[in-house]
Motif scaffolding. Structure first.
Motif, short mmCIF file in Angstrom:
data_model
loop_
_atom_site.label_atom_id
_atom_site.label_comp_id
_atom_site.label_asym_id
_atom_site.label_seq_id
_atom_site.Cartn_x
_atom_site.Cartn_y
_atom_site.Cartn_z
N LEU A 154 -12.05 26.99 52.23
CA LEU A 154 -11.28 27.00 50.99
C LEU A 154 -11.14 25.58 50.45
N GLY A 155 -10.79 24.66 51.34
CA GLY A 155 -10.65 23.27 50.91
C GLY A 155 -11.95 22.69 50.39
N ILE A 240 -5.14 32.42 43.69
CA ILE A 240 -4.59 31.82 44.91
C ILE A 240 -3.52 30.79 44.55
N ILE A 241 -3.83 29.97 43.55
CA ILE A 241 -2.88 28.94 43.12
C ILE A 241 -1.62 29.57 42.53
N ILE A 247 3.24 25.45 46.73
CA ILE A 247 2.36 24.53 47.45
C ILE A 247 1.52 23.69 46.47
N PHE A 248 1.03 24.33 45.41
CA PHE A 248 0.15 23.66 44.47
C PHE A 248 0.93 23.09 43.29
N LYS A 249 0.46 22.02 42.76
CA LYS A 249 1.11 21.43 41.59
C LYS A 249 0.21 21.57 40.38
N PRO A 254 -3.74 20.69 45.75
CA PRO A 254 -2.55 20.72 46.59
C PRO A 254 -1.80 19.40 46.50
N ARG A 255 -0.52 19.43 46.79
CA ARG A 255 0.27 18.22 46.80
C ARG A 255 -0.37 17.21 47.75
#
Length: 312
Positions: A154-155, A240-241, A247-249, A254-255
């Motif tokens: 995923l990353g 997902i976001i 978690i996500f900005k 991701p932060r």
């Protein structure tokens, strides 16, 4: 199945009301119409109305003869007002395309249309190639909604997609597709019994060197196929976001804080390099759940510190 009923003359049709309810052919057709460059054929304000008509006709299979007869019937029934009635009825019919767009109204009353990011059912489960004097090769894609990607995968794919948004480099698309689509695990009795551990593909971890070779073949795919895969991936990423806003900005990454993007997150989850491979291979859902737990803990600590400061 999410469908709406449309009746024209004596014919009743059921039209899907979401991206995932569409057949592959319908989804592919709508996307191609929506993204087609029409050049100077239409004025800017005419482009989306024209595309909505095309999409409605495509879904309902309305040919030119039908459209001419429909307009002629309106003129016959309503005389001088017939042309206006036809346009009004056509505008009403085009509402069947609304489920596939996010629609916002501007200050001047005009409407802005953008594709809804809800197509999370993989369009191509496999990609196949066959060259002269070569056995057919099959590359398997991930599950719908990217459900069987590891945290590492995923990353990696998110990072590639974000690079593509910044650079608009087609080679990055080829890398992204080559990362998602991979050769299958061996067809052994053990793998069959375990359902291939939930993923037919060989893992990406420790097989990264194979991506470049696949990417060279992915570069030969037609632009339409590549665009459809990227749209699907973008929709999965968006969902997902949206489901992990804590978690996500701002819906993109991701932060990061003082870490180093996805690599820093993996290291923090692994508690150092010793456990990195083990954490990387975890389903991304587990990793994000743990990140959510860490975020909740951080907020609770902040609240406690504020209470201490107020008390002192």
């Amino acid at each position: 199945m999410e469908t709406m009923k449309v009746k024209i003359n004596n014919h009743t049709m059921h039209i899907p009301e979401s991206w995932n309810a569409l057949s592959f052919q319908q989804a592919f057709g709508i996307y191609q119409i929506a993204m087609k460059d029409v050049g100077s054929l239409f004025a800017p304000e005419e482009i989306m109305p024209a595309k909505r008509i095309q999409i409605a006709r495509y879904l309902l299979k309305l040919n030119d003869e039908f459209m001419r007869k429909w307009e002629a019937d309106c003129i016959k029934a309503y005389g001088d007002e017939g042309a206006k009635v036809f346009v009004a009825e056509l505008d009403e019919l085009c509402k069947i395309t609304d489920p596939f767009f996010d629609i916002t109204e501007k200050d001047d009353g005009s409407k802005h249309y953008s594709l809804k990011m809800e197509f999370t059912r993989i369009p191509f489960k496999t990609l196949m190639r066959k060259k002269k004097n070569e056995q057919k090769r099959t590359y398997y894609g991930p599950a719908d909604e990217l459900a069987n990607l590891s945290l590492y995968e995923l990353g990696t794919t998110f990072t590639l997609f974000e690079r593509y948004l910044e650079d608009d480099n087609e080679a990055i698309v080829d890398q992204l597709i080559a990362t998602l689509y991979r050769r299958p695990k061996p067809d052994t009795a053990e793998n069959r019994r375990s359902g291939y551990q939930g993923d037919r593909r060989l893992p990406l971890l420790n097989h990264e060197a194979t991506v470049e070779k696949r990417a060279r073949w992915m570069a030969t795919l037609t632009p339409a196929v590549k665009q459809m895969i990227v749209f699907w991936f973008a929709c999965c990423r968006h969902q997902i976001i949206e489901n992990h806003r804590d978690i996500f900005k701002e819906g993109s990454a991701p932060r990061k804080g003082r870490d180093f993007g996805w690599g820093g997150i993996l290291l923090s989850l692994a508690d150092g390099l010793v456990n990195l491979d083990k954490v990387s291979a975890q389903p991304w859902q587990n990793g994000l759940m743990y990140m959510r737990y860490l975020e909740d803990q951080r907020k609770q600590m902040e609240d406690r510190m504020k209470q201490v400061k107020r008390a002192s």
